[in-house]
Design an enzyme around this catalytic site. Structure first.
Site, PDB file in Angstrom:
ATOM      1  N   HIS A   3     -21.865  -8.118   2.166  1.00 20.69           N
ATOM      2  CA  HIS A   3     -21.006  -8.828   3.100  1.00 20.69           C
ATOM      3  C   HIS A   3     -21.467 -10.248   3.324  1.00 20.69           C
ATOM      4  O   HIS A   3     -20.665 -11.152   3.506  1.00 20.69           O
ATOM      5  CB  HIS A   3     -20.946  -8.055   4.416  1.00 20.69           C
ATOM      6  CG  HIS A   3     -20.048  -6.872   4.321  1.00 20.69           C
ATOM      7  ND1 HIS A   3     -20.238  -5.731   5.030  1.00 20.69           N
ATOM      8  CD2 HIS A   3     -18.958  -6.684   3.577  1.00 20.69           C
ATOM      9  CE1 HIS A   3     -19.278  -4.870   4.721  1.00 20.69           C
ATOM     10  NE2 HIS A   3     -18.497  -5.438   3.845  1.00 20.69           N
ATOM     11  N   GLU A  40       7.156  -7.516   4.462  1.00 20.74           N
ATOM     12  CA  GLU A  40       5.802  -6.998   4.227  1.00 20.74           C
ATOM     13  C   GLU A  40       5.768  -5.477   4.178  1.00 20.74           C
ATOM     14  O   GLU A  40       4.719  -4.876   4.035  1.00 20.74           O
ATOM     15  CB  GLU A  40       4.818  -7.550   5.270  1.00 20.74           C
ATOM     16  CG  GLU A  40       5.215  -7.347   6.702  1.00 20.74           C
ATOM     17  CD  GLU A  40       4.220  -7.962   7.691  1.00 20.74           C
ATOM     18  OE1 GLU A  40       3.106  -8.323   7.305  1.00 20.74           O
ATOM     19  OE2 GLU A  40       4.583  -8.059   8.878  1.00 20.74           O
ATOM     20  N   ASP A  53       0.110  -7.227   3.695  1.00 22.57           N
ATOM     21  CA  ASP A  53       0.603  -5.892   4.041  1.00 22.57           C
ATOM     22  C   ASP A  53       1.477  -5.316   2.935  1.00 22.57           C
ATOM     23  O   ASP A  53       1.436  -4.114   2.661  1.00 22.57           O
ATOM     24  CB  ASP A  53       1.394  -5.938   5.357  1.00 22.57           C
ATOM     25  CG  ASP A  53       0.463  -5.827   6.548  1.00 22.57           C
ATOM     26  OD1 ASP A  53      -0.425  -4.963   6.525  1.00 22.57           O
ATOM     27  OD2 ASP A  53       0.614  -6.625   7.499  1.00 22.57           O
ATOM     28  N   CYS A 104       3.353 -16.124   2.628  1.00 23.95           N
ATOM     29  CA  CYS A 104       2.298 -16.499   3.564  1.00 23.95           C
ATOM     30  C   CYS A 104       1.086 -15.573   3.523  1.00 23.95           C
ATOM     31  O   CYS A 104       0.164 -15.732   4.296  1.00 23.95           O
ATOM     32  CB  CYS A 104       2.845 -16.567   4.992  1.00 23.95           C
ATOM     33  SG  CYS A 104       3.313 -14.965   5.638  1.00 23.95           S
TER      34      CYS A 104
END
Ligand code: PEP
Ligand code: MG
Length: 580
Positions: free
Chosen positions: A189, A432, A456, A503
């Site tokens: 990470h 989405e 999404d 987007c």
């Protein structure tokens, strides 16, 4: 030269600051039987405080670095809710009468040792996550302060045994030239965050150093090649000073593009807007040349507080954004909570599948007052700039109609109060959810514009939870199924004569430019950090050949082949640009 793993690109030259390795001193404290309840209370209090802290860091990273990187902290939150980890801790308290901090320390050691023994890079990285979360919990149970980094005076190269995302959150990227860690690899990470912050990182130096690095040593690090030079001679310093200088110039040159229009070499113009979550983000977007705001994620206005923001408070923020954007448009998306975005003061039901559950427009339509308050605030701001409204997670016509009815009520209310707004304010929908893409032709009859949320869309089309690390390798934005959904949506918008923009994160990936040119998408909205990179790509592209590359992707059957085609095309373009 010491060979490590190049975890984040870039060259850095500077003095080392060695972060002391921290081991918690946790005496084996046992308690009286009667104290059991108190010990559990301490544990739960520690967990609650840790969670709040992690949420705050997550939001900070989401705002400053990006949504994807902020997901790192979801893994941390998940550990604090993990039934196996928690029952191990509770078991030690309950059965051995050990104090909460002793139980936490023993549980961490148990899981870390277990994961470390596995010959699996992924599990080793997860051991680091457990340590990071465990240390946070211990901090709250023992009251020991954070490890402090040097005061922000002299830029330095940070050297540490390992670095946790929590430590990186508080770094000032302007003062950290580079980082070196003994542990870790490309997938940790910390590496993801270092890349997003643009800080070079070489990791995996464990057992490679013949002498320890001391604070004040001179270091040269090369994050591309994974190389570290400890107190190098003048030749190496000279060579890398030149490389670093080149990189600095490239950054500067990119910055010069901020004021340039995004036009291909053969004259096709695209518009690049910014995705923002706050007024502060807008400033960054403007710095990088954004042409307005293509997505204002308003949910962050609702987070880190104890009650819903009222109409005036929201209006004030929306107005500022509308005014700062000047003549450019600002697309304000209504509240998109639920799923991975929670509000502390608004209890959402426990759900088996929260991402398929009560979220976004579904909550808004179910809480009319909440929704109308937001719409009223947005409408009021529309009197101060070019404001548009965007509904998230739309999956049917009924939802647009229901939302528009509440919008009408908000307009009525404003008229009654004698407050001004733009009566023709445009209302768009996010595409989405696969259902929305499938009925894009129908939605286009009632929406003023489309904004495709690929983050999404990819998750729902492929049935791959975007937050689940275990299946992250299956999350393929360039899957043929996603590409088909994009085409269908863009075609429907074009046939209906309404604008369409993209987007999601895909918009900020310069490799996707040929796809947008092929599809005829000319509006993209992305995180501010991606704007100049994508613009540089557009400026060096010929729309003609890019369209061909985009069309070729549509003939390929797998994500890997499509990505390889985009990579090949990008590589050849870059070679041509460099005159090779
Ligand atoms: C998306 O889903 O692509 C999107 C832009 O919205 P968010 O990332 O906020 O869900
Ligand atoms: Mg979304």
């Amino acid at each position: 030269m010491i060979q490590g793993i190049g975890a984040a690109a870039g060259v850095a030259i500077g003095k080392a600051f060695v972060l002391p390795a921290w081991e918690w001193d946790v005496p084996d404290r046992r308690m009286e039987k009667v104290d059991l309840a108190k010990e559990f209370e301490r544990l739960y209090e520690g967990i609650r405080t840790s969670k709040t802290e992690i949420e705050v860091m997550k939001n900070e990273i989401k705002e400053t670095v990006g949504a994807e990187e902020s997901g790192i902290f979801d893994a941390h939150l998940a550990i604090l809710e993990d039934p196996v980890f928690m029952s191990e801790i509770r078991g030690i308290i309950e059965r051995q009468y050990k104090a909460a901090e002793v139980a936490v320390k023993e549980a961490i050691d148990h899981f870390v040792t277990m994961f470390d023994l596995l010959d699996d890079e992924y599990m080793k990285e997860r051991a680091l996550d457990i340590k990071d979360v465990g240390n946070r919990l211990l901090k709250h149970l023992l009251g020991t302060p954070d490890i402090t980094l040097p005061a922000d005076t002299q830029p330095y190269i940070l050297v540490a045994k390992e670095l946790s995302p929590s430590q990186l959150v508080h770094l000032n990227p302007d003062n950290v030239l580079g980082m070196v860690t003994m542990a870790g690899g490309k997938t940790s990470h910390s590496a993801i965050m270092a890349r997003a912050l643009g800080i070079p990182l070489v990791s995996g130096l464990e057992h490679k150093l013949t002498e320890p690095v001391q604070t004040g040593d001179l270091l040269v690090i090369d994050g591309d090649e994974g190389q570290v030079y400890l107190n190098p001679g003048p030749e190496i310093i000279k060579r890398y000073t030149e490389v670093a200088e080149k990189q600095r110039r490239r950054k500067e040159q990119l910055q010069l593009l901020a004021a340039v229009e995004a036009v291909t070499k053969d004259g096709v113009r695209l518009r690049l807007a910014g995705n923002i979550s706050s007024v502060k983000d807008l400033e960054l977007a403007v710095k990088y040349g954004a042409e307005g705001v293509g997505l204002f994620r308003t949910e962050f206005l609702y987070m880190d507080r104890t009650t819903f923001p009222g109409e005036d408070e929201q209006f004030e923020v929306y107005r500022q954004v509308a005014e700062k954007a000047g003549a450019y448009s600002v697309v304000i998306r209504t509240l998109d909570i639920g799923g991975d975005k929670q509000l502390e003061y608004f209890e959402l039901p426990e759900e088996d599948n929260p991402v398929l559950g009560y979220r976004a427009i579904r909550i808004s339509l179910d809480s009319k007052e909440l929704f109308q308050t937001q719409l009223t605030a947005i409408l009021r701001a529309s009197a101060y700039g070019n404001v548009k409204i965007l509904y998230p997670m739309i999956s049917s016509l009924e939802e647009i109609r229901a939302a528009n009815r509440i919008l009408e009520d908000a307009k009525q209310d404003l008229r009654a109060r004698g407050l001004s707004f733009d009566p023709g304010v445009q209302v768009g929908v996010m595409i989405e959810v696969p259902a929305a893409a499938a009925i894009a032709d129908l939605l286009a009859q009632e929406a003023d514009f489309f904004s495709i949320g690929t983050n999404d869309l990819v998750q729902y089309v492929l049935a791959v939870d975007r937050m689940n690390e275990k299946i992250a390798h299956m999350y393929h934005p360039y899957h043929p199924a996603v590409l088909r959904m994009l085409k269908q949506t863009v075609q429907a918008a074009k046939e209906a004569g309404i604008p369409v923009s993209v987007c999601g994160e895909m918009a900020g990936d310069e490799r996707a430019v040929p796809l947008w040119l092929h599809l005829g998408v000319s509006d993209l909205s992305m995180s501010p950090q991606s704007l100049l990179r994508v613009k540089h790509r557009i400026l060096n592209s010929y729309a003609g050949e890019s369209r061909e590359a985009g069309a070729a992707c549509y003939r390929l059957p797998t994500s890997n082949q499509i990505e390889a085609e985009l990579d090949r095309f990008g590589y050849e373009m870059e070679q041509e640009r460099l005159g090779k």
